[in-house]
Write an enzyme that holds these catalytic residues in place. Structure first.
Site, PDB file in Angstrom:
ATOM      1  N   GLY A  10     -11.931  13.784 -20.243  1.00 46.03           N
ATOM      2  CA  GLY A  10     -12.331  12.369 -20.277  1.00 46.03           C
ATOM      3  C   GLY A  10     -11.694  11.576 -19.150  1.00 46.03           C
ATOM      4  O   GLY A  10     -11.410  10.380 -19.304  1.00 46.03           O
ATOM      5  N   GLN A  14     -11.842   4.673 -19.141  1.00 47.08           N
ATOM      6  CA  GLN A  14     -11.001   3.517 -18.837  1.00 47.08           C
ATOM      7  C   GLN A  14      -9.550   3.939 -18.585  1.00 47.08           C
ATOM      8  O   GLN A  14      -8.936   3.537 -17.593  1.00 47.08           O
ATOM      9  CB  GLN A  14     -11.043   2.506 -20.001  1.00 47.08           C
ATOM     10  CG  GLN A  14     -10.288   1.224 -19.685  1.00 47.08           C
ATOM     11  CD  GLN A  14     -10.019   0.353 -20.921  1.00 47.08           C
ATOM     12  OE1 GLN A  14     -10.328   0.731 -22.047  1.00 47.08           O
ATOM     13  NE2 GLN A  14      -9.445  -0.808 -20.694  1.00 47.08           N
ATOM     14  N   ASP A  36     -14.677  15.675 -16.730  1.00 43.83           N
ATOM     15  CA  ASP A  36     -15.452  14.721 -17.539  1.00 43.83           C
ATOM     16  C   ASP A  36     -16.895  15.199 -17.572  1.00 43.83           C
ATOM     17  O   ASP A  36     -17.256  16.173 -16.904  1.00 43.83           O
ATOM     18  CB  ASP A  36     -15.358  13.295 -16.970  1.00 43.83           C
ATOM     19  CG  ASP A  36     -15.554  12.234 -18.056  1.00 43.83           C
ATOM     20  OD1 ASP A  36     -16.588  12.277 -18.752  1.00 43.83           O
ATOM     21  OD2 ASP A  36     -14.688  11.367 -18.217  1.00 43.83           O
ATOM     22  N   TYR A 145     -14.851   6.025 -36.238  1.00 41.93           N
ATOM     23  CA  TYR A 145     -13.843   6.254 -35.193  1.00 41.93           C
ATOM     24  C   TYR A 145     -12.440   6.352 -35.802  1.00 41.93           C
ATOM     25  O   TYR A 145     -11.680   7.276 -35.500  1.00 41.93           O
ATOM     26  CB  TYR A 145     -13.932   5.092 -34.195  1.00 41.93           C
ATOM     27  CG  TYR A 145     -12.867   5.058 -33.122  1.00 41.93           C
ATOM     28  CD1 TYR A 145     -12.781   6.057 -32.149  1.00 41.93           C
ATOM     29  CD2 TYR A 145     -11.964   3.994 -33.043  1.00 41.93           C
ATOM     30  CE1 TYR A 145     -11.818   5.997 -31.150  1.00 41.93           C
ATOM     31  CE2 TYR A 145     -11.017   3.918 -32.049  1.00 41.93           C
ATOM     32  CZ  TYR A 145     -10.944   4.924 -31.106  1.00 41.93           C
ATOM     33  OH  TYR A 145      -9.991   4.850 -30.103  1.00 41.93           O
ATOM     34  N   ILE A 175      -6.563  -1.675 -24.946  1.00 43.28           N
ATOM     35  CA  ILE A 175      -6.032  -1.576 -23.586  1.00 43.28           C
ATOM     36  C   ILE A 175      -6.861  -2.460 -22.645  1.00 43.28           C
ATOM     37  O   ILE A 175      -8.093  -2.371 -22.617  1.00 43.28           O
ATOM     38  CB  ILE A 175      -6.039  -0.111 -23.093  1.00 43.28           C
ATOM     39  CG1 ILE A 175      -5.271   0.801 -24.071  1.00 43.28           C
ATOM     40  CG2 ILE A 175      -5.473  -0.015 -21.677  1.00 43.28           C
ATOM     41  CD1 ILE A 175      -3.809   0.442 -24.290  1.00 43.28           C
TER      42      ILE A 175
END
Ligand code: NAD
Ligand code: AKB
Length: 318
Positions: A10, A14, A36, A145, A175
């Protein structure tokens, strides 16, 4: 334990896009393999080091890459976040749980010494104490999630106990950053608000103005991640599930902070389905275990972050 080579899943996201660069600054560009799903991640980080396309749902491909690169450690960041998770629950369920198991199995079978796998404040739910949420408390999240993140923490603990692996993780708050836009969470408003403040002077917020949530600026996120990754294992009592916090803010607090620098900034509030998710999360978090066990100490408060966010985004938009 000596770590020399690292694989990141990943890496185009972000956090991954900035963490990969931070890791390359420490370990050397060629010793950090970014992976990724897509080419867009390739464009962002490949020029500074190696990159492979990798879907963590394909364990054979993961094994092939791990056997060729021989990493000592994996930063496992690939995931589906809270808002996308409510829109695509089966996808979130599958990637966040089976995907993590794929990564842990391949790591275990190929001599990977340490894994860092982030959790989230989304592990908490409406039955958890909402203010100054303790480290060890009720975990009954109401989002897909959040459920997957609780399971990830437990899977990590199981692999530590059963296979003697070294797996570490923090429950990140929201974040806030200025390199790669967030990938579909509930705290995304706190990033977009800065981009829209600079670009349009106004923002339409999908949470109510008084929704208090824990947040953190990316430099502190990187510092906390690397500090726990490098911490002496002997000092750690917790492992996959450290509470982590910097400051707590509402959208109205961010608006006031932005107006100190851009007085004419305008906001309108149009809460959507993400309000329910935010309402199920803590308004502040007790991270004293991280402070005691590996000396966690954030640097940025809201105004320091706002000043930096507006400066960086403003310079980029010139
Ligand atoms: P992101 O959505 O920005 O990035 C996730 C990356 O994973 C994306 O680049 C995506 O392409 C990749 N990905 C998705 N499915 C994949 C698959 N099957 N195989 C390989 N890659 C895949 O997320 P992020 O914000 O960078 O989050 C990284 C980690 O930190 C996640 O575990 C997330 O739950 C956690 N976290 C993030 C925040 C935050 O505010 N950003 C807060 C709490 C926890
Ligand atoms: C989200 O909003 O889904 C993430 C998180 C807090 O895990 N930013």
């Amino acid at each position: 334990m000596i770590i020399t080579k690292i694989l990141v899943t990943g890496a185009g996201g972000q956090i991954g896009s900035e963490l990969t660069c931070a890791l390359r600054a420490i370990y050397g560009n060629n010793n950090v393999l970014a992976t990724d799903l897509s080419e867009s991640a390739y464009e962002k980080i490949a020029a500074k080091g190696p990159f492979e396309i990798l879907d963590i749902m394909q364990p054979e491909r993961l094994t092939e890459i791990v056997r060729a690169f021989k990493p000592d450690a994996i930063f496992h960041l690939a995931a589906i976040l809270s808002a996308v998770g409510e829109e695509k629950p089966n996808l979130a369920w599958s990637i966040n749980t089976n995907g993590s198991i794929n990564v842990y199995d391949v790591a275990r079978d190929n001599g990977v010494k340490r894994i860092f796998a982030p959790s989230s404040m989304a592990v908490f739910g409406p039955t958890t104490p909402r203010s100054n949420t303790p480290q060890d408390t009720v975990l009954q999240p109401t989002t897909v999630y959040g459920m997957t993140k609780v399971i990830d923490e437990l899977i990590g603990k199981y692999y530590i106990k059963r296979y003697g692996m070294d797996i570490r993780g923090v429950r990140y708050p929201g974040i806030i950053s200025n390199v790669t836009l967030p990938g579909g969470g509930t705290t995304d408003y706190a990033v977009q608000i800065y981009y829209d403040a600079v670009k349009y002077g106004r923002y339409e917020c999908f949470l109510k103005e008084d929704t208090m949530l824990p947040m953190m600026y990316m430099p502190d996120c990187l510092k906390g991640t690397l500090d726990l990754f490098h911490a002496s294992r002997e000092r750690l009592i917790h492992n996959t599930d450290f509470n982590l916090s910097a400051f707590s803010v509402t959208p109205a607090d961010i608006v006031s902070s932005i107006r100190k620098f851009l007085p004419s900034f305008e906001i309108i509030y149009k809460p959507d389905f993400r309000q329910d998710i935010a309402d199920s999360w803590p308004d502040s978090i007790d991270d004293s275990c991280a402070r005691t066990e590996w000396d966690w100490e954030p640097s940025y408060d809201l105004d320091a972050m706002t000043q930096d966010m507006l400066r960086v985004i403003g310079e980029r938009m010139k």
